[in-house]
Motif scaffolding. Structure first.
Motif: not given
Lengths: 264, 188
Positions: B73-77, B133-136, B140-141
């Motif tokens: 899951v972490n890798r997918m994220r 903004f989107l990049r940040w 930040l997830g």
């Protein structure tokens, strides 16, 4: 230590010599053909120097005659500078009819706002009013030059190096003029007769820049042809632009999909 | 030192900085309408976006999470974030091409609307800020989908603007074509 008054006279003489040399240089380059208002500006600088020197010798620097001639001729010089800057703006922008019309409107309104702002913030007592007005007009010139470059940059318009350097010279000189007038109005008691030393340096730097600008051969044609596109190219361009935008839009809309399964 | 003196000293400095910035030769992406056309018709690698979006669906992660594979899951994220970041790059490039194309069309147009041009300028700035903004948000997830929606609206707005600009240009081109045609037909 050198007497400030003597130092001022030496600077004045040096500037006068540079002005005359520059005018002769412009005459030899036949700049009056390609940039008539710029040439008239250079000519008016020499005429002002001669007129002010004559009045200075005859009546002295504290006489009302000197004040009248100095400020009246300064008004003319600023007017000529405006015309020269407008001439450069026309050369850069006028080929693009739509941009030129918009720039005319925007820069005029901007100039008016800056002038009003500068006068409202100024010291309007009698002794300072002429200099405050002068500072406002110079700020207008500087804003106009920056605005003109901003338009050209935004619309990716080509600028010849000659026009670029002439305009940079005017812009820098006007900015320094505003600083110089401000320094004088705020701290004139401390500075004495050498208050316009920075301005003289800026003027000489601008003239040096203009010398360099005119070293390159002047363009033979009055202006480049206005860009045009044929109906066939336009039809293809229009179709492609619109279809590209439509595709982008559709794809962006699909991006909303992950949380909304019902979206097509 | 009063505020007005400070302003009269700072504004010229600001103007000199702006002068230095705007007096630079502009990076011209296109030199002719043909180049715009070429850039617009060129295939871009983000054309495979539908497949990428499919892979980004939340349900996939939920299925893996329910099966207890947290590492996966972490890798997918992290991969999703990288994919969204790359997509954002493509989006910015695409938008930049549209902006450049619209600027070129504006430069050729016989008349520009001050409000229209200002609107487009404002939208371009907003687009740029939203991208940042989107990049940040991605870093930040946080969920970025709402912001992508705003960008989508802006692209739609650009579509309308360009349609109007190309329409004006087309009218002009047709008038010029007719005038030239009439002129040529009068010649013996």
């Amino acid at each position: 230590m050198a007497d400030p008054q003597n130092l001022r006279n030496v600077i004045w003489l040096a500037v006068s010599v540079v002005e005359v040399l520059f005018l002769v240089y412009l005459l030899l380059k036949r700049v009056y053909r390609s940039h008539p208002f710029f040439f008239l500006y250079a000519l008016s600088l020499v005429i002002q120097t001669v007129a002010v020197a004559f009045v200075y010798r005859r009546w002295g620097s504290t006489s009302p005659e000197y004040q009248y001639v100095a400020w009246f001729s300064q008004g003319l010089i600023v007017g000529m500078r405006w015309l020269a800057v407008a001439e450069i703006a026309r050369k850069i922008l006028a080929k693009y009819v739509g941009v030129w019309r918009l720039a005319n409107f925007v820069l005029f309104v901007l100039g008016l706002i800056v002038l009003t702002y500068a006068l409202v913030l100024s010291d309007l007592r009698l002794y300072a009013i002429v200099m405050s007005a002068d500072r406002g007009v110079e700020m207008c010139v500087a804003v106009f030059v920056v605005g003109m470059f901003a338009f050209a940059y935004y619309y990716r318009l080509p600028i010849l190096d000659l026009e670029r350097q002439l305009a940079i010279g005017f812009g820098l000189y006007s900015c320094v003029w505003v600083v110089n007038d401000t320094i004088y109005l705020a701290w004139r008691q401390w500075l004495g007769p050498i208050w316009d030393f920075i301005l003289t340096i800026a003027f000489l730097a601008s003239v040096a820049l203009w010398f360099v600008a005119f070293r390159t051969p002047l363009p033979t044609t009055a202006s480049a042809p206005e860009p045009e596109i044929s109906p066939e190219i336009y039809a293809r361009l229009s179709e492609e632009v619109n279809s590209r935008l439509l595709t982008l839009n559709t794809r962006l809309n699909r991006l909303l999909g992950p949380s909304e399964d019902s979206r097509p | 030192m009063t505020v007005s003196v400070l302003l009269f000293l700072l504004v010229p400095v600001l103007l000199v900085l702006l002068l230095g910035w705007f007096a630079r030769p502009a990076k011209k992406s296109f030199h002719s309408p043909g180049e715009v056309l070429d850039a617009l018709t060129r295939e871009r690698h983000y054309a495979r976006l539908p497949q990428i979006l499919q892979a980004l669906r939340e349900e996939d992660a939920a299925y893996v999470r329910n099966s207890g594979q947290l590492q996966l899951v972490n890798r997918m994220r992290s991969e999703r974030i990288a994919i969204a970041g790359r997509y954002l790059d493509c989006l910015e490039q695409e938008y930049q091409i549209l902006i450049e194309a619209s600027r070129m069309l504006s430069a050729m147009a016989p008349e520009l609307s001050a409000i229209g041009e200002f609107d487009r300028f404002e939208h371009s700035l907003r687009f740029m800020l939203y991208c940042r903004f989107l990049r940040w948000k991605l870093r930040l997830g946080l969920q970025p989908w709402d912001t992508f929606g705003v960008l989508s609206d802006m692209a739609g707005y650009m579509t309308l603007q360009l349609e109007a600009a190309t329409g004006r240009l087309g009218e002009r081109a047709m008038i010029g074509y007719d005038t030239r045609g009439a002129g040529e037909s009068k010649q013996p």
